[in-house]
Scaffold this active site. Structure first.
Site, short mmCIF file in Angstrom:
data_model
loop_
_atom_site.label_atom_id
_atom_site.label_comp_id
_atom_site.label_asym_id
_atom_site.label_seq_id
_atom_site.Cartn_x
_atom_site.Cartn_y
_atom_site.Cartn_z
N GLY A 67 1.65 4.31 3.98
CA GLY A 67 2.60 3.49 3.24
C GLY A 67 3.58 4.32 2.43
O GLY A 67 4.79 4.03 2.39
N GLY A 80 0.83 -1.21 0.00
CA GLY A 80 0.00 0.00 0.00
C GLY A 80 0.86 1.25 0.00
O GLY A 80 0.54 2.25 0.64
N ALA A 81 1.95 1.21 -0.76
CA ALA A 81 2.95 2.28 -0.71
C ALA A 81 2.62 3.47 -1.61
O ALA A 81 3.39 4.42 -1.66
CB ALA A 81 4.32 1.72 -1.09
N ASN A 82 1.50 3.42 -2.30
CA ASN A 82 1.19 4.48 -3.25
C ASN A 82 0.56 5.71 -2.61
O ASN A 82 0.45 6.77 -3.24
CB ASN A 82 0.28 3.96 -4.36
CG ASN A 82 -1.04 3.45 -3.82
OD1 ASN A 82 -1.06 2.38 -3.22
ND2 ASN A 82 -2.12 4.17 -4.03
N SER A 94 -4.83 -1.11 14.45
CA SER A 94 -5.66 0.02 14.84
C SER A 94 -6.18 -0.20 16.25
O SER A 94 -6.39 -1.33 16.69
CB SER A 94 -6.84 0.18 13.89
OG SER A 94 -7.79 1.12 14.39
N GLY A 118 -0.89 7.68 1.50
CA GLY A 118 -1.06 7.64 2.94
C GLY A 118 0.17 7.22 3.72
O GLY A 118 1.31 7.60 3.41
N TYR A 166 -13.80 -3.95 9.35
CA TYR A 166 -12.52 -3.31 9.67
C TYR A 166 -12.07 -3.68 11.07
O TYR A 166 -10.92 -4.08 11.28
CB TYR A 166 -12.66 -1.79 9.54
CG TYR A 166 -11.40 -1.03 9.84
CD1 TYR A 166 -10.43 -0.83 8.86
CD2 TYR A 166 -11.17 -0.49 11.10
CE1 TYR A 166 -9.25 -0.14 9.13
CE2 TYR A 166 -10.01 0.21 11.39
CZ TYR A 166 -9.06 0.39 10.40
OH TYR A 166 -7.90 1.08 10.68
#
Length: 308
Positions: free
Chosen positions: A67, A61-63, A160, A65, A186
């Site tokens: 990440g 998820g590095a694209n 979280s 936020g 979630y």
């Protein structure tokens, strides 16, 4: 007329509640959470001298936020960073942004869809061919033996505080189980993640690989993009009180870099970088063991381990 007036008043009251009261309550909740979460900072990026030159990190998820912010800091410290992204165009944009910010030439973009077992296996196989030594894995769903080839390595799972509101029903892993409300998928997934972290840490004892989970806090990201316009609007209004992605990345980077955590594994950390106990359901070793076995069976990892 009286009935119409009454209905009109009820409609106005509901509209007023949605427009004014509900946002205020959300605002109050966020402020209280922020005040409750305030504590003395025990770690800052500026105080950490760790150089990652020669090390390889994988960030899912590095694209965007957290990440993206984590990847940027790791690259700034000299790491070879594999950006594992579901959407390559957005991943390419992130890569270019990180290159511009850090000057790093050690960035690799690879496609990974964590909702697809086939994609995860394809990614893992290609990754181990290209990068036999992996020193840091951030926010991934599992671990490969390539980590064990390094003299020491860390796995950081971004969890979280909402894991405390989740519950365990293994039937959900196969699309069954009791129905879930809008927030429960979630919450439950974060609880399972903490349990998975605990069990994985047990299985990796004496290997040099540590596994921990961390709550980044309430961070302004695009996590609400699939919710209703009302919730998105409230989230946007309250986001002035949220952490930025760079701020949310701090506790994740603490688990990734801090030298004092070299031998700490199977633990849960708060958004203030404090070691604490997770919610009681996340402390049950029998549930963690059962979850591991069920997950291994559903993903055929048991058969793969026997072949190896």
């Amino acid at each position: 007329m009286e009935l119409l007036a009454l209905l009109g008043m009820e409609a106005w009251s509901l509209g007023s509640y949605i427009s004014y009261v509900l946002p205020f309550l959300f605002l109050l909740l966020v402020v209280l959470l922020r005040l409750y979460g305030q504590g003395s900072d025990i770690w800052t990026l500026q105080s950490c001298p760790v150089d990652l030159t020669g090390k390889t990190a994988v960030v899912t998820g590095a694209n965007s936020g957290i990440g993206k912010a984590v990847s940027c800091e790791l690259a700034r410290r000299g790491a070879r960073v594999v950006l594992a992204c579901r959407r390559l165009p957005q991943g390419q944009k992130a890569l270019e942004d990180i290159q511009k910010a850090t000057g790093s030439k050690e960035l690799l973009l690879r496609e990974l869809d964590l909702s697809s077992i086939a994609s995860i296996r394809s990614f893992s196989q290609k990754l181990l061919q290209e990068e036999p030594h992996i020193h840091l894995l951030v926010n991934n769903a599992g671990i490969s033996e390539g980590l064990l080839e390094a003299s020491s390595a860390r796995v950081v799972n971004v969890s979280s505080f909402r894991h405390k509101f989740g519950f365990v029903d293994e039937q959900h892993l196969v699309g069954a189980g009791r129905p879930l409300s809008s927030n429960q998928p979630y919450d439950c997934s974060k609880l399972l993640q903490v349990l998975f972290t605990k069990e994985l840490a047990q299985r990796l004892q004496r290997t040099g690989v540590t596994v921990n989970s961390v709550d980044p806090g309430i961070v302004k990201t695009d996590i609400m993009k699939n919710h209703s316009w009302l919730l998105r609007s409230i989230f946007w209004l309250l986001s002035v009180f949220f952490k930025t992605p760079a701020q949310g990345a701090i506790p994740v980077l603490y688990l990734s870099l801090a030298e004092e955590l070299d031998n700490i594994s199977g633990k849960y950390f708060t958004s203030n970088c404090n070691l604490t106990l997770p919610a009681k359901p996340a402390q049950d070793p029998e549930v963690a063991f059962s979850l591991w076995n069920t997950s291994a069976r559903l993903t055929n990892l048991e058969k793969m381990a026997k072949k190896e």
